[in-house]
Structures are given as C-alpha cells and as structure tokens.
Design an enzyme around this catalytic site. Structure first.
Site, PDB file in Angstrom:
ATOM      1  N   HIS A 291       0.837  -1.203   0.000  1.00 32.35           N
ATOM      2  CA  HIS A 291       0.000   0.000   0.000  1.00 32.35           C
ATOM      3  C   HIS A 291       0.868   1.247   0.000  1.00 32.35           C
ATOM      4  CE1 HIS A 291      -3.209  -2.702   1.534  1.00 32.35           C
ATOM      5  NE2 HIS A 291      -4.040  -1.765   1.110  1.00 32.35           N
TER       6      HIS A 291
ATOM      7  N   ASN B  24       7.916  -3.835   3.412  1.00 32.09           N
ATOM      8  CA  ASN B  24       6.494  -3.631   3.645  1.00 32.09           C
ATOM      9  C   ASN B  24       6.111  -3.891   5.098  1.00 32.09           C
ATOM     10  OD1 ASN B  24       3.791  -3.087   2.969  1.00 32.09           O
ATOM     11  ND2 ASN B  24       3.380  -5.229   2.497  1.00 32.09           N
TER      12      ASN B  24
END
Length: 293
Positions: A141, A172
């Site tokens: 994201h 991440n």
C-alpha cells in the site's frame, strides 16, 4: 566646627545624588528591558496568530496542500478516491505518488480492516491480481489501509491496485510499516498531517513482475507536512526496496532532496519563505518528540 558641618552636608548630598543617579539608571535599564520583552512577546504572538490564521484558512481547502506539480513528460491519470488522491502512471502500472490528509480523528477510526485487493477496471494500465501472484513481492500500500479506518469506502478504495506497488516483504512489514505507525503517533500531537508517498520511478528498474511487466521500484519516498505546528515543519524519507537495517532517522531527508530525486514539487501553494524554510531541513528528533510544537 561650622565648616566641618557644611563639608559633611555637601558630601552627604553628593552621595545621595550618586545613589539616586544609579537607581535611576537601574530603573531605566529595567524599564527598557521590560519594554523590549513586551515588544518581542507581542511580535511573537502576532507572528503565531498570522501563521495559525494562514494555515487554518488554507486547511479549509486541503486541495491546495494536496496538489503536486510533476514534469509534463510523466504519464498521469488523476484518480480521486475517498480520502486520498492517486497520480497513476499507466505505463508503469503503479502510482507516481499518492497523497492524503491524515487527522487525529481519522487515525483513530474503527472501521474493520479488509484484505481484499482488486483492480480498478476503469483505469488504463491498472495491474491485475495475477501480476502479483507468486511474484515474490508484496502488494505494498502507498496510502495505508490503517489510515483509512475512518470510512468503509475509504478502506475499500485503499485496496485498489492503483494504490499498490511491488514491495519486498521485508520493507512492507518493516521500516515502511514503522513509518506509517509513526505518522499515526505524530498526528495525535500535530492534529493534521499532509502525507505523500510513492515509488522512485526515475530510477533504473531492471526487475519486472507479471504479464503486465510492472517495474519493481528500487526505492520509495514519503514526505510529511505538519501545517498546524508552530512553526510548521516537513520531513522526507527515502527507503530502499529491501530489508534496510538503518533506523528511520538515518533514512530521513529534506523535502528538497526528494524533489531533486523525483522531479516533483510538493506544497507549492505555501508562501515561498515558509516553503523554502520547511523543505530544506529534516529534523527527525524534533518530529519524534512527544512535546507538541
């Protein structure tokens, strides 16, 4: 005897005059100092009020601070989702950048987090789920789902693949996630943050994934503005798409440095003197202070 008395009287008068002069001098210096202090305090309050007034006015239209100027030769499709904006690059199948406003209330949202990614079929060049399947990279994201827990649609929109880049799992789930959490801590102190992030697409990117040939970024950036802090401040970060051992402070850079790397211009609607001041520094320890500035 009378002469001695007169001499004594004259010496006494001179001492009184000397003491009186010293007292007047001390009083004059003290009064001058108090006046200067009052002037400085008043000027400081006026400056503070002017800054607060400017930022309160500018924040009534957050579109101003959320506008990013990018070079004309970079492909761009502007996507306006609930709670954030994506500058999508159809030729690279990922964002040029994403930008959003995070408030203390939004950071404390209670909407249930989902993990259902999906392509935005209305967007030319959007990646597919198959592009990421067994690629060895996370669907990373840019706008974190954790910042979108204030609204169900915002949560759903954050899972469009237009908001996603190929990220190593180590990044991440590591430093990238740590910085997202830091932002949620900082906004509790600073009330409002304007955050922009994305891949550094100006790098050479030899690795690709999927049939779409999505380039794997070598680095990611994030810039953060605290418009309500007095004085306002900003900071940037550059992270390698790997497992960085360095702490967040080591990866902190000025917004100016990120603008040099990406070619983007952030927060350009700020007055030039304020923009130049806040974009030239990167004081991580000031940002990480628990004290409200």
């Amino acid at each position: 005897m009378a002469g001695k008395r007169k001499e004594y009287t004259r010496r006494r008068k001179r001492r009184k005059a000397s003491i009186s002069a010293r007292v007047r001098g001390i009083v004059s210096i003290t009064a001058t100092g108090l006046v200067l202090c009052i002037i400085l305090i008043c000027c400081g309050n006026i400056l503070k009020q002017n800054r607060e007034k400017y930022y309160q006015n500018s924040q009534t239209d957050t579109q101003c601070l959320s506008e990013v100027v990018i070079p004309d030769d970079i492909p761009e499709i502007k996507l306006f989702y609930t709670g954030f904006t994506v500058s999508f690059n159809p030729s690279q199948h990922q964002p040029n950048y994403c930008i959003w406003e995070l408030t203390a209330d939004k950071a404390n949202g209670t909407e249930k987090r989902i993990s259902k990614f999906k392509p935005d079929n209305d967007v030319l060049g959007c990646a597919t789920l198959d592009d990421y399947r067994n690629s060895g990279f996370d669907r990373g994201h840019m706008v974190p789902a954790g910042d979108m827990k204030w609204d169900k649609q915002a949560m759903l929109d954050s899972h469009y693949l237009t908001n996603i880049c190929p990220q190593s799992h180590a990044l991440n789930g590591g430093r990238w996630s740590s910085l997202e959490n830091k932002c949620r801590e900082w906004v509790a102190r600073d009330s409002v943050l304007i955050i922009a992030c994305g891949p550094v697409l100006s790098d050479r990117m030899p690795r690709t994934i999927g049939e779409s040939g999505i380039p794997v970024p070598e680095r990611f950036f994030k810039v953060i503005l605290a418009p309500y802090s007095i004085p306002p401040r900003a900071i940037g970060f550059i992270m390698p798409n790997s497992a960085p051992e360095e702490g967040l402070e080591t990866m902190a850079v000025s917004v100016d440095r990120i603008e040099e790397i990406t070619g983007f211009d952030f927060f350009s609607c700020l007055p030039d003197d304020i923009e130049n001041e806040i974009e030239s520094t990167a004081n991580f320890r000031q940002w990480n202070s628990r004290t409200k500035k």
